[in-house]
Design a protein around this motif. Structure first.
Motif, PDB file in Angstrom:
ATOM      1  N   GLY A   1       0.857  -1.186   0.000  1.00 54.82           N
ATOM      2  CA  GLY A   1       0.000   0.000   0.000  1.00 54.82           C
ATOM      3  C   GLY A   1       0.894   1.237   0.000  1.00 54.82           C
ATOM      4  N   VAL A   2       0.509   2.259  -0.761  1.00 56.85           N
ATOM      5  CA  VAL A   2       1.338   3.465  -0.852  1.00 56.85           C
ATOM      6  C   VAL A   2       0.476   4.713  -0.741  1.00 56.85           C
ATOM      7  N   ALA A   3       0.879   5.622   0.153  1.00 56.06           N
ATOM      8  CA  ALA A   3       0.301   6.966   0.200  1.00 56.06           C
ATOM      9  C   ALA A   3       1.354   7.894  -0.376  1.00 56.06           C
ATOM     10  N   ALA A   4       1.091   8.400  -1.587  1.00 57.50           N
ATOM     11  CA  ALA A   4       2.086   9.204  -2.293  1.00 57.50           C
ATOM     12  C   ALA A   4       1.759  10.682  -2.136  1.00 57.50           C
ATOM     13  N   GLY A   5       2.717  11.450  -1.643  1.00 60.56           N
ATOM     14  CA  GLY A   5       2.504  12.889  -1.458  1.00 60.56           C
ATOM     15  C   GLY A   5       3.514  13.696  -2.235  1.00 60.56           C
ATOM     16  N   ASP A   6       3.076  14.858  -2.735  1.00 61.35           N
ATOM     17  CA  ASP A   6       3.973  15.718  -3.504  1.00 61.35           C
ATOM     18  C   ASP A   6       3.303  17.078  -3.665  1.00 61.35           C
ATOM     19  N   ILE A   7       4.108  18.112  -3.918  1.00 61.07           N
ATOM     20  CA  ILE A   7       3.514  19.416  -4.253  1.00 61.07           C
ATOM     21  C   ILE A   7       3.039  19.429  -5.701  1.00 61.07           C
ATOM     22  N   ASP A   8       3.524  18.491  -6.503  1.00 58.43           N
ATOM     23  CA  ASP A   8       3.190  18.424  -7.935  1.00 58.43           C
ATOM     24  C   ASP A   8       1.968  17.506  -8.134  1.00 58.43           C
ATOM     25  N   VAL A   9       0.800  18.140  -8.135  1.00 61.15           N
ATOM     26  CA  VAL A   9      -0.435  17.357  -8.187  1.00 61.15           C
ATOM     27  C   VAL A   9      -0.640  16.712  -9.560  1.00 61.15           C
ATOM     28  N   ALA A  10      -0.224  17.399 -10.616  1.00 62.10           N
ATOM     29  CA  ALA A  10      -0.345  16.822 -11.971  1.00 62.10           C
ATOM     30  C   ALA A  10       0.502  15.551 -12.056  1.00 62.10           C
ATOM     31  N   GLY A  11       1.694  15.585 -11.468  1.00 67.68           N
ATOM     32  CA  GLY A  11       2.574  14.412 -11.452  1.00 67.68           C
ATOM     33  C   GLY A  11       1.946  13.254 -10.684  1.00 67.68           C
TER      34      GLY A  11
END
Ligand code: NAD
Length: 254
Positions: free
Chosen positions: A31-41
């Motif tokens: 399971g992965v919770a992926a976070g980033d400032i780049d929402v399009a990515g």
């Protein structure tokens, strides 16, 4: 820890190394919770992961924003269940010399350029680790791992004092948290990649890239999958704690 039992937060997962870590974990059924400032990515990551067996949650995250970090970990916990892994991967470069000769007098590195890198690369992992570890303790998760992505540049590299300081600081935090948290079942370790072929190198000139390559004894850049292998080793080896693995083709900076 078995990779298929991993429930991980991966920061900076919209591209580069974080993107690869997320996909490798999902391929193994994690399971992965992926976070980033780049929402399009992050949206692209969601598409790329469509047919993979693992469960993916994506959400906007600025690791340097204390409230956003707490909200993200909260959301990840309710969507994925008990988390047992944090990969502190998000990181930035804002290179510049301390001072340089200019026509009108010495040019100085702006302090904003110094602080921004420390905020994202050092305060970010602190906020993430604190929120994650507190939750692991509260919810009595039996075993958990925090992996901090450092860099070969931690040894010092001209033009990268801010970056080097952030990554050396992160290593110090790795060793400290490893001692503090191991008795509670949380291992903490790091990976220090050398020059790896990811979009972070987009701003680097061909000339600088050639010089970087020349300093790598194996004669090429590293590939994200080669860094993933170090992450995988740390996840799987329950006796690995408090150390940072170097994956750099034998390169030396400084
Ligand atoms: P990258 O620039 O390709 O990806 C970094 C990701 O982090 C991007 O998706 C970016 O949007 C995200 N990010 C930036 N600021 C953020 C913030 N405040 N909150 C959340 N996400 C944020 O870089 P990469 O090469 O994949 O690097 C990943 C990590 O590996 C970084 O910590 C970097 O310092 C480290 N590293 C990379 C190399 C290399 O040569 N590629 C070498 C050594 C260490």
């Amino acid at each position: 820890m078995e990779i298929s039992n991993v429930h991980a937060v991966v920061t900076g997962a919209a591209r580069g190394l974080g993107w690869h870590f997320a996909l490798e974990l999902l391929r193994a059924g994690a399971g992965v919770a992926a976070g980033d400032i780049d929402v399009a990515g992050l949206r692209k990551l969601k598409l790329a992961a469509e047919d993979l067996p693992g469960t993916l949650m994506v959400s906007a995250l600025d690791v340097a924003d204390e409230r956003a970090v707490a909200a993200f970990v909260d959301q990840a916990w309710s969507r994925l269940g008990k988390l047992n892994t944090l990969i502190n991967n998000a990181g930035i470069l804002r290179d510049g010399l301390l001072v340089r000769r200019e026509a009108g007098g010495a040019g100085k590195l702006p302090s904003s350029q110094w602080s921004k890198v420390l905020e994202v690369n050092l305060t970010g992992p602190f906020l993430m680790a604190r929120e994650f570890a507190a939750r692991v303790l509260d919810e009595q998760v039996r075993e958990a791992v925090i992996i901090n992505i450092s860099s070969l540049a931690r040894a010092g590299n001209p033009g990268q004092a801010n970056y080097a300081a952030s990554k050396a600081g992160l290593d110090a935090a790795t060793r400290t948290w490893a001692q503090e948290l191991a008795p509670s079942g949380i291992r903490v370790a790091g990976v220090a990649p050398g020059v790896i072929d990811t979009p972070i190198l987009e701003g680097v000139s061909d000339e600088a890239l050639a010089a970087l390559k020349a300093a790598i004894p194996v004669g090429r850049l590293g590939q994200p999958r080669e860094v993933w292998l170090a992450v995988k080793f740390i996840l799987e080896c329950d006796f690995f704690n408090g150390r940072t693995l170097e994956v750099d083709g034998g390169a030396v900076m400084g």
